[in-house]
Design a protein around this motif. Structure first.
Motif, short mmCIF file in Angstrom:
data_model
loop_
_atom_site.label_atom_id
_atom_site.label_comp_id
_atom_site.label_asym_id
_atom_site.label_seq_id
_atom_site.Cartn_x
_atom_site.Cartn_y
_atom_site.Cartn_z
N PHE A 1 36.96 74.65 30.82
CA PHE A 1 36.52 76.02 31.90
C PHE A 1 36.90 76.28 32.58
O PHE A 1 37.83 76.83 33.40
CB PHE A 1 35.08 76.47 31.49
CG PHE A 1 34.74 78.16 32.45
CD1 PHE A 1 35.76 79.43 31.67
CD2 PHE A 1 33.38 78.48 32.90
CE1 PHE A 1 35.76 79.89 32.45
CE2 PHE A 1 33.67 80.04 33.24
CZ PHE A 1 34.60 80.69 32.96
N VAL A 2 37.14 75.81 33.79
CA VAL A 2 37.51 75.17 35.56
C VAL A 2 38.54 74.93 35.07
O VAL A 2 39.84 75.17 36.09
CB VAL A 2 36.85 73.66 35.64
CG1 VAL A 2 37.23 73.19 37.22
CG2 VAL A 2 36.00 74.07 36.29
N GLN A 3 39.20 74.00 33.80
CA GLN A 3 40.80 74.11 33.51
C GLN A 3 41.26 74.79 33.18
O GLN A 3 42.46 75.07 33.76
CB GLN A 3 40.73 72.41 32.87
CG GLN A 3 40.32 70.86 32.66
CD GLN A 3 39.67 70.18 32.16
OE1 GLN A 3 40.89 70.89 31.10
NE2 GLN A 3 39.88 69.18 32.32
N ALA A 4 41.01 75.65 32.00
CA ALA A 4 41.42 76.96 31.87
C ALA A 4 41.03 78.27 32.56
O ALA A 4 42.71 78.69 32.31
CB ALA A 4 40.56 76.65 30.48
N SER A 5 40.82 78.37 33.39
CA SER A 5 40.55 79.28 34.00
C SER A 5 41.57 78.88 35.35
O SER A 5 42.01 80.41 35.86
CB SER A 5 39.56 79.01 35.04
OG SER A 5 39.45 77.89 36.31
N ALA A 6 42.45 77.78 35.86
CA ALA A 6 42.91 77.69 36.68
C ALA A 6 44.69 78.07 35.83
O ALA A 6 45.35 78.17 36.73
CB ALA A 6 42.79 76.25 37.69
N ARG A 7 44.75 78.08 34.06
CA ARG A 7 46.33 78.34 33.72
C ARG A 7 46.42 79.46 33.76
O ARG A 7 47.18 79.31 33.03
CB ARG A 7 46.08 77.46 32.39
CG ARG A 7 45.85 75.96 32.85
CD ARG A 7 45.93 75.49 31.42
NE ARG A 7 45.38 74.29 30.84
CZ ARG A 7 43.84 73.87 30.43
NH1 ARG A 7 43.37 74.70 29.68
NH2 ARG A 7 43.78 72.48 30.36
N ASP B 1 33.67 86.45 27.23
CA ASP B 1 34.94 87.90 27.09
C ASP B 1 35.95 86.30 26.48
O ASP B 1 36.86 85.57 25.71
CB ASP B 1 35.55 88.65 27.30
CG ASP B 1 34.73 89.83 26.32
OD1 ASP B 1 33.52 89.70 25.41
OD2 ASP B 1 35.10 90.60 26.77
N PHE B 2 36.09 85.66 28.00
CA PHE B 2 37.32 85.06 27.93
C PHE B 2 36.93 83.53 27.33
O PHE B 2 38.22 82.44 26.84
CB PHE B 2 37.67 84.40 28.95
CG PHE B 2 38.55 82.98 29.55
CD1 PHE B 2 39.74 82.99 29.66
CD2 PHE B 2 37.91 81.97 30.08
CE1 PHE B 2 40.60 82.38 29.89
CE2 PHE B 2 38.81 81.00 30.31
CZ PHE B 2 40.34 81.00 30.31
N LEU B 3 35.46 82.80 27.07
CA LEU B 3 35.23 81.74 26.62
C LEU B 3 35.44 81.89 24.68
O LEU B 3 35.77 80.71 24.39
CB LEU B 3 33.86 81.87 27.04
CG LEU B 3 33.35 81.26 28.34
CD1 LEU B 3 31.99 80.98 29.23
CD2 LEU B 3 34.28 79.52 29.63
N LYS B 4 35.26 82.79 24.25
CA LYS B 4 35.29 83.49 22.95
C LYS B 4 36.30 82.63 22.89
O LYS B 4 36.80 82.76 21.69
CB LYS B 4 34.04 84.47 22.59
CG LYS B 4 34.60 85.11 21.33
CD LYS B 4 33.70 86.08 20.92
CE LYS B 4 33.72 86.14 19.75
NZ LYS B 4 33.26 87.52 19.04
N GLU B 5 37.75 83.64 23.50
CA GLU B 5 39.19 83.26 23.89
C GLU B 5 39.58 81.82 23.41
O GLU B 5 39.77 81.59 21.95
CB GLU B 5 39.12 84.73 24.41
CG GLU B 5 41.19 84.54 23.94
CD GLU B 5 41.60 85.51 24.70
OE1 GLU B 5 42.90 85.67 24.89
OE2 GLU B 5 41.28 86.77 25.43
#
Length: 499
Positions: free
Chosen positions: A293-299, A275-279
């Motif tokens: 993904f790693v960068q986005a997961s830290a935000r 769901d997060f990847l699709k968004e």
């Protein structure tokens, strides 16, 4: 009176001054306003010298400090046909290029043969301290009358044959660059990084040999090996050498199912991640996608939950109880034969070690303890070892016939390295090695394994280059040699004799 141009080496570059006549050599040069002289990257030394000689340009070569060696091996062995073919292909390619051979197929001895055929001061670059000492032991035993030194692990030798780690060689590349005529890059897939590539770029070595089981890199930088070392000149797969230099082998894939509770938790975790990847419009089908993904997961908090869910799903697929039941059956079937067990994470290594009372080796295992475990495995005190990634590369693993991978790996390199751990013939001429790949059905692990196997099947190894006479001055015997400048005649010749 016109002064003769002099070629000197300066911290990874060449300085040619005063500028000689002609324009051909300018293709390699860049004007440096700071010193008001032309500079040439060290890696272009061979091409520059050949160009100057071909145009009969007189010059004095003060750049090179390498020299001939008397390399007489203490023990001579009959090489396998693939080693002879690889050596010939490398020589016909001008002694520049990459040889791709599977683990346990004798790449170190091939390097020794290349040194004998190109008897000049030699630098050998390896990725780990374990390989540093393994190479040192073999080369010192092969050439007992030659000074063999080490660079790395606290050693800083200056010797005719130097064995260095990639890290140490990169740090000292500007000093080492003009001392060695032959550079051998073991596990050369490590070379095309921003830090390590300077070893090849600062070196003026006219001869370069790359050795690896799998040159391809996920970031695509393996293409730079053509420039840094040379193209692939010879390639064989484990299947090509099965039953010859390597033991015959078979690969058995075993699929296990998640329990209902594991399936429920796994699906929920995957949905949270997807769901997060699709968004965020991120795809994990590439290395760049994973980095995003790693960068986005830290935000954001949502991103952190997605990353935790990803890890949870991976842990469930890797350490499902079904795999441990299969492992129990495989151990019971093959015990007391020597067995190597590989996993993709340390948590599963320690779980297996505790539940099965099996010695474990990870990157956290102290060096002395690791050597003691491998020694006891070699002597038969230990029948089984479990490890994560430590034994993939750079460790002399004792002979074993059975390997068990408790997860589907997407890395062709890792797969080939692990298979290679059981492919040594050892003392059994009719040995049949078995690799079990245990994967969890209907998970990302299964899809990863399919992608890796699909990539292997689609791979089309290049044919060895056709044997053709090289028209290279100072590197081979041309049909007609142009006039050699007096300055070059008075210097130490650095071309090996053709055999």
């Amino acid at each position: 009176m016109v002064r003769v141009s002099t070629l000197t080496y300066n911290r990874g570059t060449l300085i040619l001054h005063p500028p000689p006549k002609g324009k051909e050599w300018l293709d390699f040069a860049t004007w440096d306003d700071r010193i008001e002289k032309f500079r040439i990257p060290g890696i272009y030394y061979r091409s520059l010298v050949e160009t100057l000689q071909a145009t009969e340009t007189e010059f004095i070569d003060n750049a090179k400090e390498f020299m001939p060696l008397d390399l007489s091996p203490s023990v001579e062995m009959n090489p396998y046909p693939h080693q002879q073919e690889a050596l010939l292909a490398w020589k016909k390619a001008g002694r520049k290029g990459v040889v791709v051979l599977p683990t346990a197929s004798g790449k170190t001895y091939l390097a020794q043969l290349a040194m004998e055929a190109t008897p000049r001061t030699t630098l050998i670059v390896v990725p780990t301290l374990d390989l540093l000492h393994q190479w040192y032991a073999q080369i010192e035993a092969a050439f007992p009358d030659i000074d063999v030194g080490l660079l790395g692990g606290g050693s800083k030798d200056r010797s005719a044959i130097l064995i260095a780690t990639y890290n140490s060689a990169a740090i000292h590349s500007e000093v080492l660059g003009n001392r060695y005529a032959l550079v051998i890059f073991d596990e050369c897939h490590h070379l095309p990084t921003d830090f390590f590539r300077r070893i090849a770029e600062d070196a003026i070595a006219p001869y370069r040999l790359g050795l690896t089981a799998t040159p391809e890199r996920t970031d695509g930088t393996h293409q730079h090996l053509d420039t840094l070392i040379g193209p692939i000149v010879y390639r064989k797969t484990p299947q090509d050498l099965s039953g010859q230099a390597l033991a015959q082998h078979k690969v058995i894939q075993i699929k296990v199912k998640l329990s209902p509770k594991e399936r429920e938790t796994y699906d929920r975790a995957i949905k949270t991640r997807n769901d997060f990847l699709k968004e965020t419009n991120i795809s994990l089908s590439s290395l760049q996608g994973w980095q995003l993904f790693v960068q986005a997961s830290a935000r954001s908090a949502q991103g952190r939950r997605a990353m935790l869910a990803h890890r949870e799903a991976k842990e469930i697929a890797s350490g499902t109880d079904g795999k441990l039941r299969v492992l129990t059956e495989l151990i019971s079937q093959h015990y007391p034969e020597a067995i190597l067990i590989f996993t993709n994470d340390n948590a599963t290594v320690y779980r297996i070690s505790q539940e099965f009372l099996i010695p474990a080796i990870t990157h956290q295992t102290p060096v002395k303890e690791r050597h003691d475990i491998l020694k006891r495995f070699r002597e038969g005190d230990y029948k089984i070892l479990v490890t994560s990634h430590v034994l993939n590369e750079g460790v002399d693993v004792p002979d074993a016939r059975i390997a068990i991978i408790l997860s589907g790996t997407g890395s062709a390199r890792e797969y080939v390295q692990r298979l290679g751990r059981v492919l040594r013939k050892g003392k059994t001429p009719d040995k049949l090695a078995i690799l079990y790949e245990v994967i969890t059905e209907d998970t990302s692990e299964e899809r990863t394994s399919k992608r890796r196997r699909g990539a292997q099947e689609q791979q089309n190894p290049p044919e060895p280059p056709k044997h053709q006479q090289l028209e290279l001055i100072s590197f081979s015997e041309p049909k007609k040699r142009p006039k050699t400048p007096k300055a070059a005649e008075s210097s130490t010749p650095w071309h090996p004799e053709e055999e």
